[in-house]
Enzyme design. Structure first.
Site, PDB file in Angstrom:
ATOM      1  N   LEU A  53      41.368  40.007  40.474  1.00 45.20           N
ATOM      2  CA  LEU A  53      40.942  40.541  38.913  1.00 45.20           C
ATOM      3  C   LEU A  53      39.909  41.798  39.854  1.00 45.20           C
ATOM      4  CD1 LEU A  53      40.255  38.040  37.031  1.00 45.20           C
ATOM      5  CD2 LEU A  53      42.077  39.217  37.405  1.00 45.20           C
ATOM      6  N   TYR A  54      39.792  41.269  41.272  1.00 41.14           N
ATOM      7  CA  TYR A  54      38.762  43.102  41.615  1.00 41.14           C
ATOM      8  C   TYR A  54      39.271  43.709  41.820  1.00 41.14           C
ATOM      9  CZ  TYR A  54      34.998  39.483  42.096  1.00 41.14           C
ATOM     10  OH  TYR A  54      34.005  37.869  42.221  1.00 41.14           O
TER      11      TYR A  54
END
Length: 338
Positions: free
Chosen positions: A76-77
């Site tokens: 998700l980064y």
């Protein structure tokens, strides 16, 4: 560490003898983990590939030179999992010169993921492909908040991947006392140890300690990993009430006049500890408590600064003093349960 256990306003210090069962596993982790949230994140960290990738590469290899070889990431980064992609390219380059790198990743149990036996493996395989690895060092359930699934179904998904050799250690994150108890029991049914709980824990958020969460994890021989140990830059001394940090930095988001007071005390403690800086003292405060801080870095200077938190320990009196200055902190009941 301390040779006895002391209680002070519900804050406990743990002797190394009470943690002996973790000694072997601790050798598999450095005393500081490198956070890569900013490696690709455009919203909070304003990532720009042309500006930042060169600095990130220099940061990565400086970390390896210092023995900081464990990196925490997530799919998700950044857009299209940029953090994992960038980290993977650097790992491949490091491995060509014989260097070893360890990675901790995360699985988010979104509500639409109903079959975790399938979803954990699919998500993990994509992460491993981006990283160029066949196995991940630590794989963590990122939060229990976005799911309606049972603890056992989540545990079974992680256990299947663990038993297939894709995961070396299993962990959780943002988890409360209740969630630790339930997940520990669910994994135990599959004979899979629960290694760690990654939580926001710092001088700007002592909630995990005062709530009994840290003690619960200790009793279950779990490691405590602390994200945002410097309050997203607030405890570095770089910012102040008159020069606040950029917006969007939600962790450690305390009034800067209160942060300024803590910074003043960190300078005092640092002067008593061999001329250490505020971030070095703030990190060592956690390390002395047998907590592993996950420190975000994307500049070589940050690596050198933060590395100065290692190789020494605050005295017991100074830790107790800082405990009196620490802020209880905020909780986000929608997802940050620990």
């Amino acid at each position: 560490m301390f040779s006895r256990t002391i209680s002070n306003k519900n804050v406990r210090f743990y002797s190394t003898t009470s943690l002996n069962t973790l000694n072997t596993i601790r050798l598999d982790f450095p005393k500081m983990i490198v956070g890569t949230y900013s490696w690709g994140d455009k919203i909070t960290w304003k990532y720009n590939s042309s500006r930042d990738d060169g600095n990130i590469k220099e940061t990565f290899f400086t970390c390896l030179e210092k023995g900081l070889n464990c990196f925490d990431t997530s799919d998700l980064y950044g857009e299209e999992s940029r953090s994992e992609v960038l980290l993977g390219s650097l790992i491949r380059e490091a491995e060509r010169s014989g260097k070893q790198v360890k990675v901790s990743g995360k699985y988010m149990p979104w509500a639409w993921r109903l079959n975790h036996k399938k979803a954990v493996k699919e998500s993990l395989l994509k992460t491993l492909d981006r990283l160029g690895q066949s196995k991940i060092h630590l794989y963590q359930l990122a939060s229990f908040a976005p799911t309606f699934s049972t603890y056992q179904s989540l545990a079974d998904g992680l256990a299947d991947a663990y038993e297939s050799g894709l995961i070396k250690y299993v962990g959780i994150a943002n988890s409360s006392v209740y969630e630790v108890e339930k997940m520990h029991a669910a994994l135990a049914k599959r004979n899979v140890p629960l290694l760690s709980n990654q939580i926001e824990f710092s001088l700007l958020r002592k909630f995990p300690e005062t709530s009994g969460l840290v003690e619960t994890c200790r009793k279950k021989n779990m490691l405590i990993l602390s994200y945002s140990p410097l309050g997203m830059g607030r405890l570095t001394g770089k910012y102040s009430k008159t020069n606040p940090p950029p917006g969007g930095r939600r962790f450690g988001n305390q009034p800067m006049e209160d942060v300024d007071k803590i910074i003043t005390e960190l300078w005092k403690v640092g002067n008593l500890s061999g001329q250490k800086t505020p971030p070095q003292v703030a990190l060592n405060y956690l390390i002395t408590k047998n907590v592993i801080p996950i420190v975000g870095m994307r500049e070589k200077s940050q690596v050198i600064e933060n590395y100065g938190a290692l190789g020494w320990n605050l005295t017991q009196d100074l830790v107790e003093f800082l405990d009196t200055k620490a802020i209880y902190g905020r909780n986000n009941p929608s997802w940050q349960h620990g």
